[in-house]
Structures are given as C-alpha cells and as structure tokens.
Design an enzyme around this catalytic site. Sequence first.
Site, PDB file in Angstrom:
ATOM      1  CG  ASP A 164      -1.595  -1.097   1.747  1.00 30.56           C
ATOM      2  OD1 ASP A 164      -1.534  -2.166   0.725  1.00 30.56           O
ATOM      3  OD2 ASP A 164      -2.249  -1.294   2.675  1.00 30.56           O
TER       4      ASP A 164
ATOM      5  CD  GLN B 216       2.179  -1.066   5.276  1.00 32.90           C
ATOM      6  OE1 GLN B 216       1.901  -2.366   5.687  1.00 32.90           O
ATOM      7  NE2 GLN B 216       2.550   0.041   6.070  1.00 32.90           N
TER       8      GLN B 216
ATOM      9  CG  PHE C 259      -0.253  -3.264   9.319  1.00 34.37           C
ATOM     10  CD1 PHE C 259       1.402  -4.014   9.424  1.00 34.37           C
ATOM     11  CD2 PHE C 259      -1.212  -4.110   9.461  1.00 34.37           C
ATOM     12  CE1 PHE C 259       1.440  -5.380   9.443  1.00 34.37           C
ATOM     13  CE2 PHE C 259      -1.067  -5.627   9.367  1.00 34.37           C
ATOM     14  CZ  PHE C 259       0.351  -6.177   9.277  1.00 34.37           C
TER      15      PHE C 259
ATOM     16  NE  ARG D 193      -5.818  -4.536   8.166  1.00 35.43           N
ATOM     17  CZ  ARG D 193      -6.763  -5.332   8.244  1.00 35.43           C
ATOM     18  NH1 ARG D 193      -7.142  -5.619   9.339  1.00 35.43           N
ATOM     19  NH2 ARG D 193      -7.306  -5.804   7.565  1.00 35.43           N
ATOM     20  CG  ASP D 194      -5.574  -0.123   6.595  1.00 37.59           C
ATOM     21  OD1 ASP D 194      -4.228  -0.452   7.223  1.00 37.59           O
ATOM     22  OD2 ASP D 194      -6.086  -0.972   6.299  1.00 37.59           O
TER      23      ASP D 194
ATOM     24  CD  GLU E  26      -6.912  -5.293   4.198  1.00 35.82           C
ATOM     25  OE1 GLU E  26      -6.449  -5.940   4.959  1.00 35.82           O
ATOM     26  OE2 GLU E  26      -6.824  -5.310   2.695  1.00 35.82           O
TER      27      GLU E  26
ATOM     28  CD1 TRP F 110      13.985  -4.757  -8.221  1.00 42.71           C
ATOM     29  CD2 TRP F 110      11.883  -4.724  -8.898  1.00 42.71           C
ATOM     30  NE1 TRP F 110      13.730  -4.737  -9.744  1.00 42.71           N
ATOM     31  CE2 TRP F 110      12.653  -4.843 -10.114  1.00 42.71           C
ATOM     32  CE3 TRP F 110      10.435  -4.773  -9.035  1.00 42.71           C
ATOM     33  CZ2 TRP F 110      12.014  -4.974 -11.217  1.00 42.71           C
ATOM     34  CZ3 TRP F 110       9.993  -4.662 -10.285  1.00 42.71           C
ATOM     35  CH2 TRP F 110      10.684  -5.030 -11.358  1.00 42.71           C
TER      36      TRP F 110
HETATM   37  C1  FRU Z   1      -4.028  -3.667   2.608  1.00 43.08           C
HETATM   38  C2  FRU Z   1      -3.252  -4.217   4.036  1.00 43.08           C
HETATM   39  C3  FRU Z   1      -3.760  -3.177   5.231  1.00 43.08           C
HETATM   40  C4  FRU Z   1      -2.522  -3.195   6.014  1.00 43.08           C
HETATM   41  C5  FRU Z   1      -1.211  -3.379   5.029  1.00 43.08           C
HETATM   42  C6  FRU Z   1      -0.441  -4.466   5.751  1.00 43.08           C
HETATM   43  O1  FRU Z   1      -3.251  -4.314   1.743  1.00 43.08           O
HETATM   44  O2  FRU Z   1      -3.693  -5.455   4.198  1.00 43.08           O
HETATM   45  O3  FRU Z   1      -4.959  -3.353   5.655  1.00 43.08           O
HETATM   46  O4  FRU Z   1      -2.464  -2.219   6.990  1.00 43.08           O
HETATM   47  O5  FRU Z   1      -1.938  -4.241   3.880  1.00 43.08           O
HETATM   48  O6  FRU Z   1       0.887  -4.390   4.896  1.00 43.08           O
END
Ligand code: FRU
Length: 462
Positions: free
Chosen positions: A57, A73, A113, A175-176, A223, A304
Amino acid sequence: MKRWTRPSHPEVSLEAGTTGPMGHLALGLLLAAMTAPQDEPLRPQFHFTAQSGWLNDPNGLVFFKGEYHLFFQHNPFGTQWGNMTWGHAVSKDLFHWQQVENAIAPDSLGTIFSGSAVVDPRGRAITCIYTAAGGTNEASKNEPFTQCIATSTDGRKFTKFASNPVLGHLAGENRDPKVIWHEPTKSYVMALYLEGDRYALFRSDRLTAWIKLCDVMMPGTSECPDFFPLKVEGGKGTKWVFSGANGRYRVGTFDGRQFKPETDPLPSNFGNTGYAAQTYFNDPKGRRVQIAWLNNSNFPDCAWNQQMGVPTELKLVATPQGPRLSILPVEEIKTLRLKRAELADGVYSPNNGLLDIAVRFKAPSAGSLVLDVNGHEVTFDASTSKLRIGDREALLEKRDGGFDLRVVADRASIEVFAQGGLVTMPMFLLPTGKTGLRVKSDFKLETIEVYPLKSARGSKSM
Ligand code: FRU
C-alpha cells in the site's frame, strides 16, 4: 487467510526488531547496488517500485516543502510481504521519484501497517498516523493493533510520539487510519477500518486523542479507507466520497459528525490489479491526486517486488445515475511524452514499449476495435459495448454520443481509463517480448493520439 499471518519468504526473511532503521538502509543500499537501475528488463520505467524488497500500500501521501512524499508498506529484508516498515520516496512531479531512508521502523508496539499523513496549517511538520500491528513481530507479542503517530520537521527523519498509541484497540485488527483536515469544524477527521465491512469516523483537535463520530458500513470491501469531499462537476455543490481498499466507494454528505451515504458501494476498478488507493492530503494545484498499489504484480527473480499505479486525478462528475468518480492520469504524465507518433497502416513500433494513447470514436453499431499494446489486446466490442483485456471486461455506457479510451502502458502494466475515467481497468501484465501498437478497427476512429514516453528512471530517481 490474513496476509500478516503468512510466513515471510524463507531465504530472505529477517526478524523485524533485530535491527534499527540504519540497518534497513544499509541492507537496502547493498541490494540496490546489486541491481543496475536502468537495464533490468522487467523494471517499470514510470511506475514507482522500491529499489529493493517488497512494496504494498501507498501510505502518508502528503505534499511538504516542495516535495510530494510517497511512503509505502515495505519489507526492506525480502521480496515477499513481511517486516512491515514505512518506506519513503520523494518527487517534485509525481513521476521522478527518489527513494530516501525508511521513515518508520517496527518497535515493541508492532510492525508498521498502513496509514496517512497530514501537514499542520503553517506547513512546519508532517505527522504520520499509522497502525502499530501488535503481535506481528517478536517484540510486540500479545499487543493489539493500535493507532500511533510520528512527526518530522525536515521530511526525512521521523520521531515517534512518546505517548503512543493515540487511539487504543477497538475491534478486530482495526487499522489503516486516513486523516483529513475538516475546515468547517476546524478539526482532524480520521476514517478507520474496524473489521468485516465496518469502518468508523473519529475527530480530534491535535491528533493525540480521538472521539468517535459514527460508523460507516461498506458492504463488499474492507481495509484502507479514504474519505474526501469533491465538487460535483456539471452538477450542484460538493459531495463526500468514502472508499475501501478494492476501490468501491459510496457518495454522500458529511456535516462534521455523520457521513450519510446516498449510494451503495460502487465499483471503480474492473482490472486485475489496483488496491489500497490513497489520495494526497494536499496538493499545490488543489487537485485530489490518488496513487494505488498495483497488487498481484509479482516480478519473478527480481531484487524488488510489486509496483504502484500511475498517479491519477479524481473528480466527481454528474451522470444520469448521480455523481460518479472519474479517475484519469495526472497531467504531469505529459512531461514524459516524446514527439507524437505517426501510425503507418495502424502500426507504431517503439522499442521501449512505454506509451500514452488516447482514442475517441462515435458509437458504432457493429464490429470491434482492437488495440494490440505491447502484445496485449485491448478490445472494444460494439455489439456488447464491452471493453475487454485478457479475462477482464467492463460495460461502457455511451457518453457524449461516443466512447473514449486512454491507455497508459509501461513494461509490466496497461492501465485503461474509459469514458472520461468513469471506468478504469488497470492490468498487471508481464512483457510478451513484443512492443508497440497495432490498431485494427472495423469502424472509423474520430481521433487517435499516440505518444511514446520516456523513462522516468534516472541514476538518482526511483
Ligand atoms: C492492505 C493491508 C492493510 C494493512 C497493510 C499491511 O493491503 O492489508 O490493511 O495495513 O496491507 O501491509
């Protein structure tokens, strides 16, 4: 199965927490030195990729002190998901990226995350709001998922808030956090994913304490929420958009307390890739700019893995069904354009396969249009009004008496934006060995513009 319970790639996984950010950087640079920047045959040339290691993400999209920031991420230790860390890149134009030192590393509250970032009204600091994923590393055993913050005044070094978390555990693997500034109530508003298809909104004055406003249900998605207002083009007033990770979005109203959806979750993406899209907190040109992760982009045998989508501008446009999102590449892509190509008998063969194509045609009664782009067929069938690439298809509704397609091709993707961006079909497609464009059409095209693009990768970028 949840992604973070999946074991990391055995050969490359290191336990997060055994090294600090400097360790990440040293390993990253070592891996980067092993890969030549320009000549890797699969390396996307204007889609962001990490120099080495895994990426998913986009996080913390913010414009600060003259630079667009793209956090992401990142697994600095391997080419599969794991050891979640906020990687970091900066750009002046959304295409030429320079990867800099990782911004936020795992700690005893968890690995890091997804989340977002804001700039204070005076433009003095970036604050990142992220999920500490408790229990995903040794050091955070038995900790839950909570929301935390980290700040930076120079846009490079980030300091975690000493009293993290700023929002404790509420539900499941909540999360997020996506944080925006809401001017009418002079407060920050956070959209947070809770569990199932449940999300919630919160408000805060200073980012360090949060009060719940309301729940938001998003059937069919989960998410990575995004939440923002947009003026309705060709219509009246402003509406709010709430979206989930798979791109489904609800249009509605927000009075600073309640989000009242006026639609069901609507699809925006018909391709085989595109997930966890986020928009910039701010933009010097006042646009709503979005970047998505082109998920499932598995690059075999590379140092990568995965890539971001092309940056896009979002608008809400009035349609007979109500206001709908239009998503089109940002105008900065034009700075990569070389001289417009001449087609010879419908054929154009550049050797780098980087293309920006725009086609318009009146509604034909029969026949089909096939754009063979780098050996992949993009087909519009007039009898069904369907756009097709590989095993994906989408129904196109006639607009202004006809159809338009914008096709952006890089080494390992073709992103199609149809009907003024109301339908998008991003595709992850590995190279076929063929490059260039071959056009076969049973009907007359009003216009076809073909621009070869130059690479955005230089010795210093990406
Ligand atoms: C979405 C997700 C998020 C989480 C992250 C972890 O792709 O699953 O919900 O924060 O990736 O890498």
